[in-house]
Design an enzyme around this catalytic site. Sequence first.
Site, PDB file in Angstrom:
ATOM      1  N   LYS A  13     -52.493  -4.818-107.289  1.00  0.00           N
ATOM      2  CA  LYS A  13     -51.020  -4.701-107.273  1.00  0.00           C
ATOM      3  C   LYS A  13     -50.476  -4.379-108.660  1.00  0.00           C
ATOM      4  O   LYS A  13     -49.642  -3.507-108.806  1.00  0.00           O
ATOM      5  CB  LYS A  13     -50.367  -6.011-106.802  1.00  0.00           C
ATOM      6  N   ARG A  88     -43.594 -13.948-101.582  1.00  0.00           N
ATOM      7  CA  ARG A  88     -44.941 -14.398-101.253  1.00  0.00           C
ATOM      8  C   ARG A  88     -44.940 -15.387-100.098  1.00  0.00           C
ATOM      9  O   ARG A  88     -45.969 -15.927 -99.754  1.00  0.00           O
ATOM     10  CB  ARG A  88     -45.582 -15.054-102.470  1.00  0.00           C
ATOM     11  N   ARG A 127     -61.852  -9.471-114.195  1.00  0.00           N
ATOM     12  CA  ARG A 127     -60.661  -8.858-114.801  1.00  0.00           C
ATOM     13  C   ARG A 127     -60.405  -9.406-116.203  1.00  0.00           C
ATOM     14  O   ARG A 127     -60.534 -10.593-116.456  1.00  0.00           O
ATOM     15  CB  ARG A 127     -59.465  -9.158-113.900  1.00  0.00           C
ATOM     16  N   ARG A 161     -57.442 -14.401-117.548  1.00  0.00           N
ATOM     17  CA  ARG A 161     -56.366 -15.286-117.109  1.00  0.00           C
ATOM     18  C   ARG A 161     -56.948 -16.600-116.624  1.00  0.00           C
ATOM     19  O   ARG A 161     -57.964 -16.614-115.936  1.00  0.00           O
ATOM     20  CB  ARG A 161     -55.592 -14.622-115.960  1.00  0.00           C
ATOM     21  N   ARG A 172     -56.436 -19.092-104.332  1.00  0.00           N
ATOM     22  CA  ARG A 172     -55.318 -18.148-104.221  1.00  0.00           C
ATOM     23  C   ARG A 172     -55.434 -17.317-102.945  1.00  0.00           C
ATOM     24  O   ARG A 172     -54.428 -16.984-102.316  1.00  0.00           O
ATOM     25  CB  ARG A 172     -55.260 -17.248-105.463  1.00  0.00           C
TER      26      ARG A 172
HETATM   27  P1  AMP Z   1     -49.813 -12.797-109.960  1.00  0.00           P
HETATM   28  O1  AMP Z   1     -49.596 -12.414-111.379  1.00  0.00           O
HETATM   29  O2  AMP Z   1     -48.926 -12.027-109.012  1.00  0.00           O
HETATM   30  O3  AMP Z   1     -51.251 -12.758-109.545  1.00  0.00           O
HETATM   31  O4  AMP Z   1     -49.349 -14.330-109.823  1.00  0.00           O
HETATM   32  C1  AMP Z   1     -50.020 -15.335-110.555  1.00  0.00           C
HETATM   33  C2  AMP Z   1     -49.538 -16.698-110.100  1.00  0.00           C
HETATM   34  O5  AMP Z   1     -48.126 -16.823-110.342  1.00  0.00           O
HETATM   35  C3  AMP Z   1     -49.703 -16.982-108.616  1.00  0.00           C
HETATM   36  O6  AMP Z   1     -51.018 -17.430-108.298  1.00  0.00           O
HETATM   37  C4  AMP Z   1     -48.652 -18.071-108.422  1.00  0.00           C
HETATM   38  O7  AMP Z   1     -49.096 -19.320-108.947  1.00  0.00           O
HETATM   39  C5  AMP Z   1     -47.517 -17.577-109.310  1.00  0.00           C
HETATM   40  N1  AMP Z   1     -46.615 -16.671-108.564  1.00  0.00           N
HETATM   41  C6  AMP Z   1     -46.474 -15.335-108.730  1.00  0.00           C
HETATM   42  N2  AMP Z   1     -45.562 -14.836-107.869  1.00  0.00           N
HETATM   43  C7  AMP Z   1     -45.121 -15.896-107.139  1.00  0.00           C
HETATM   44  C8  AMP Z   1     -44.213 -16.049-106.064  1.00  0.00           C
HETATM   45  N3  AMP Z   1     -43.546 -15.003-105.555  1.00  0.00           N
HETATM   46  N4  AMP Z   1     -44.034 -17.304-105.560  1.00  0.00           N
HETATM   47  C9  AMP Z   1     -44.670 -18.366-106.059  1.00  0.00           C
HETATM   48  N5  AMP Z   1     -45.571 -18.290-107.051  1.00  0.00           N
HETATM   49  C10 AMP Z   1     -45.811 -17.071-107.590  1.00  0.00           C
END
Ligand code: AMP
Length: 232
Positions: A13, A88, A127, A161, A172
Amino acid sequence: MRIVLTGPPGAGKGTQAVHLAACLSVQHISAGDLLREHVDQGSALGRNARTHMLAGLLVPDRLTIEVVEERLARPDTVRGFLLDGFPRNLVQAEALDGILAASGSELDAVLDLEIPEAEVVRRVAGRRLCSQDRRHIFHVAYSPPEVAGRCDVCGGELYQRDDDLEATVRRRLEVYRSETAPVVGHYRAQGLLTTVSALGGVQEILDRALAAVGRGQDESQDRDEAPDPSGS
Ligand code: AMP
């Protein structure tokens, strides 16, 4: 153009969002990046979010909706946006419907990046991100940097990360299955959803995504500017 990009962790993404937003001349808004900014600043919201992020869980809706709503209210989104990682769950999807309705706008498309789960774990666990610009993304096997541990684009140090460790990735994925997958049904019912295969090279996937939003190849000018795919 207003687009939501969804899909499991590791579908690419982040990588696709950067390219797509550039091709379509709209703002890339990553919910994860907005939350990480709060974490880096050490704000109360960031401290609260961090514990959930480290556990591979969703940050509470109230906090996430607040940061995304604030971001969408900024004037640079008037020409459109590409939302990456939000909504989400169904609560967030309904909140987004409300935010857009209140400003008299609506989504043009929702793209769902699809990928087998075994590939997700391989991609995410390898990653590496640039500490100077998180949009510079590498993979230890699929797109290694020329110098180990250094970003090819700006020389920044690469890091993993905290939530990309394998056990957290599996958590996740569970969260994705139980909470995020229903969002796809929400948008399918609204006639907005297109599924895009996330297998293949960056350009190949980008072409599919551009086709899904009715844009041809001539919009995809930034194809060589960022490093190769790595599954963000
Ligand atoms: P990402 O960078 O999109 O992989 O998101 C990393 C982490 O941020 C996720 O595993 C969640 O803990 C948090 N996160 C990101 N987007 C959301 C969302 N829309 N709702 C809740 N937590 C989020």
